[in-house]
Design a protein around this motif. Structure first.
Motif, PDB file in Angstrom:
ATOM      1  N   ALA A 247      -4.266 -44.902  -2.103  1.00  0.00           N
ATOM      2  CA  ALA A 247      -4.817 -45.279  -3.493  1.00  0.00           C
ATOM      3  C   ALA A 247      -5.139 -46.708  -3.518  1.00  0.00           C
ATOM      4  O   ALA A 247      -6.241 -47.124  -3.972  1.00  0.00           O
ATOM      5  CB  ALA A 247      -4.269 -44.842  -4.496  1.00  0.00           C
ATOM      6  N   LEU A 248      -4.118 -47.565  -2.974  1.00  0.00           N
ATOM      7  CA  LEU A 248      -4.282 -49.159  -3.184  1.00  0.00           C
ATOM      8  C   LEU A 248      -5.008 -49.666  -1.884  1.00  0.00           C
ATOM      9  O   LEU A 248      -5.153 -51.118  -2.028  1.00  0.00           O
ATOM     10  CB  LEU A 248      -3.076 -49.573  -3.560  1.00  0.00           C
ATOM     11  N   GLY A 249      -4.872 -48.895  -0.748  1.00  0.00           N
ATOM     12  CA  GLY A 249      -5.450 -49.752   0.425  1.00  0.00           C
ATOM     13  C   GLY A 249      -4.353 -50.831   0.695  1.00  0.00           C
ATOM     14  O   GLY A 249      -4.447 -51.623   1.457  1.00  0.00           O
ATOM     15  N   ARG A 250      -2.908 -50.244   0.608  1.00  0.00           N
ATOM     16  CA  ARG A 250      -1.890 -51.006   0.866  1.00  0.00           C
ATOM     17  C   ARG A 250      -1.131 -50.171   1.853  1.00  0.00           C
ATOM     18  O   ARG A 250       0.114 -49.474   1.437  1.00  0.00           O
ATOM     19  CB  ARG A 250      -1.096 -51.830  -0.316  1.00  0.00           C
ATOM     20  N   PRO A 251      -1.150 -50.326   3.028  1.00  0.00           N
ATOM     21  CA  PRO A 251      -0.284 -49.557   3.990  1.00  0.00           C
ATOM     22  C   PRO A 251       1.169 -49.765   3.980  1.00  0.00           C
ATOM     23  O   PRO A 251       1.542 -51.087   3.666  1.00  0.00           O
ATOM     24  CB  PRO A 251      -0.674 -50.061   5.544  1.00  0.00           C
ATOM     25  N   GLY A 252       2.039 -48.862   3.800  1.00  0.00           N
ATOM     26  CA  GLY A 252       3.405 -49.106   3.850  1.00  0.00           C
ATOM     27  C   GLY A 252       4.175 -49.145   2.302  1.00  0.00           C
ATOM     28  O   GLY A 252       5.314 -49.386   2.313  1.00  0.00           O
TER      29      GLY A 252
END
Length: 332
Positions: A247-252
């Motif tokens: 959803a945030l495009g923040r892997p991990g």
């Protein structure tokens, strides 16, 4: 600026051999367990920790051949039950079903802690737990990015509810705010997760954070909309819900209310080895894992006490920056 990202970590580091019992050990240790074991749950009945603890106690009863009796000793954010176990006789017959809150966060968020989470306990095993999820009232935007965009311009600011100041749910949401571009959501601490969820369903609260298992019934029943789940992959129980990383495009980006079993310090090595081996056998059992998954719990894999202790220390390290950033709120 501190790094507020939640790095991807497995629920439990594996590898290494189990602690080996010495060739010569006291007879009482070799015969362990010879009577029922008391498993202290440091939170009230009905919550996610209580649910997992009862699954674990039932399975350990089968593995050990002795009854594992659960006892809820809630209060002071889990500190009352934790202190009771820390002061118990180190013979393996009194254990604590601890959490991220009692053992990774307690000494970070508490100005005058009543116990040392690292020194006052012997770690037996980490067990995995429930990934967090964020739920909005159905009248709110349907995706996490859209919700955050609306919150960024809302006047007055939208509020989110957590089970309390300094809890994992609170800290993870503060990281979420920063990862979303410093969205000005205001925090309302509740005395537990249930009151926050009640206000969310009633429409007086815009957003709430809970575990996946607790949020699923509301999402599936249409009383709240799950915007994201903070797990490594989409939950099989809610495949329509993206992970927070997606959803945030923040892997991990992950956040899990993990659980672990602790004993008082000074536990004899043969007893520790017996408890560790029994726990590993439970975690390796397909039926046990399936029952946990059905309740929204992600079980860890088998491991060692040493790996469990290292995992807990690493969890404390990764939440330290956000604790330091919001220290004024914690001390208020």
């Amino acid at each position: 600026m501190p790094d507020f990202s939640l790095t991807r970590r497995g629920l439990l580091a594996t590898g290494g051999a189990l602690l080996a019992a010495p060739a010569i050990a006291p007879a009482w240790a070799q015969e362990f367990p010879a009577r029922p074991i008391r498993l202290v749950i440091p939170f009230p009945a009905g919550g996610p920790t209580d649910v997992y603890a009862r699954f674990y106690a039932e399975r350990m009863t089968r593995e050990l051949g002795q009854t594992v009796v659960t006892e809820n000793r809630g209060g002071a954010g889990g500190a009352i039950g934790a202190m009771e176990v820390a002061r118990a006789r180190p013979d393996g017959y009194t254990l604590l079903f601890g959490t991220a809150s009692t053992h990774a966060l307690y000494n970070l968020v508490t100005r005058q802690p009543q116990y040392d989470a690292a020194k006052d306990f012997q770690v037996v095993a980490t067990l995995g737990g429930g990934p967090l999820c964020w739920l909005a009232h159905p009248s709110r935007p349907a995706t996490l990015p859209a919700f955050m965009a609306a919150a960024r311009s809302a006047n007055p600011p939208l509020a989110y509810g957590s089970p309390g100041t300094g809890t994992l749910m609170h800290l993870a949401t503060e990281i979420l705010k920063r990862e979303s571009g410093d969205v000005p959501l205001s925090h309302i601490p509740y005395r537990g997760a249930a009151p926050a969820m009640n206000d969310l369903v009633a429409g007086t609260l815009a957003l709430a954070v809970n575990t996946l298992g607790a949020g699923l019934p509301l999402h599936q029943g249409g009383r709240a909309r799950m915007l994201a789940v903070a797990s490594n992959a989409r939950a099989p129980q809610a495949p329509d819900v993206p992970t927070a990383a997606e959803a945030l495009g923040r892997p991990g980006f992950t956040a899990v209310l993990w659980h672990a079993v602790f004993a008082p310090p000074g536990l004899p090595a043969p007893v520790l080895a017996r408890l560790s081996a029994a726990t590993n056998a439970a975690l390796a059992d397909a039926a046990f894992r399936a029952s946990l998954n059905a309740s929204g719990i992600e079980p860890a894999g088998p491991g060692t006490p040493e790996a469990a202790a290292a995992f807990i220390a690493a969890e404390a390290d990764r939440y330290r920056p956000i604790v330091e950033a919001i220290r004024p709120e914690l001390d208020a």
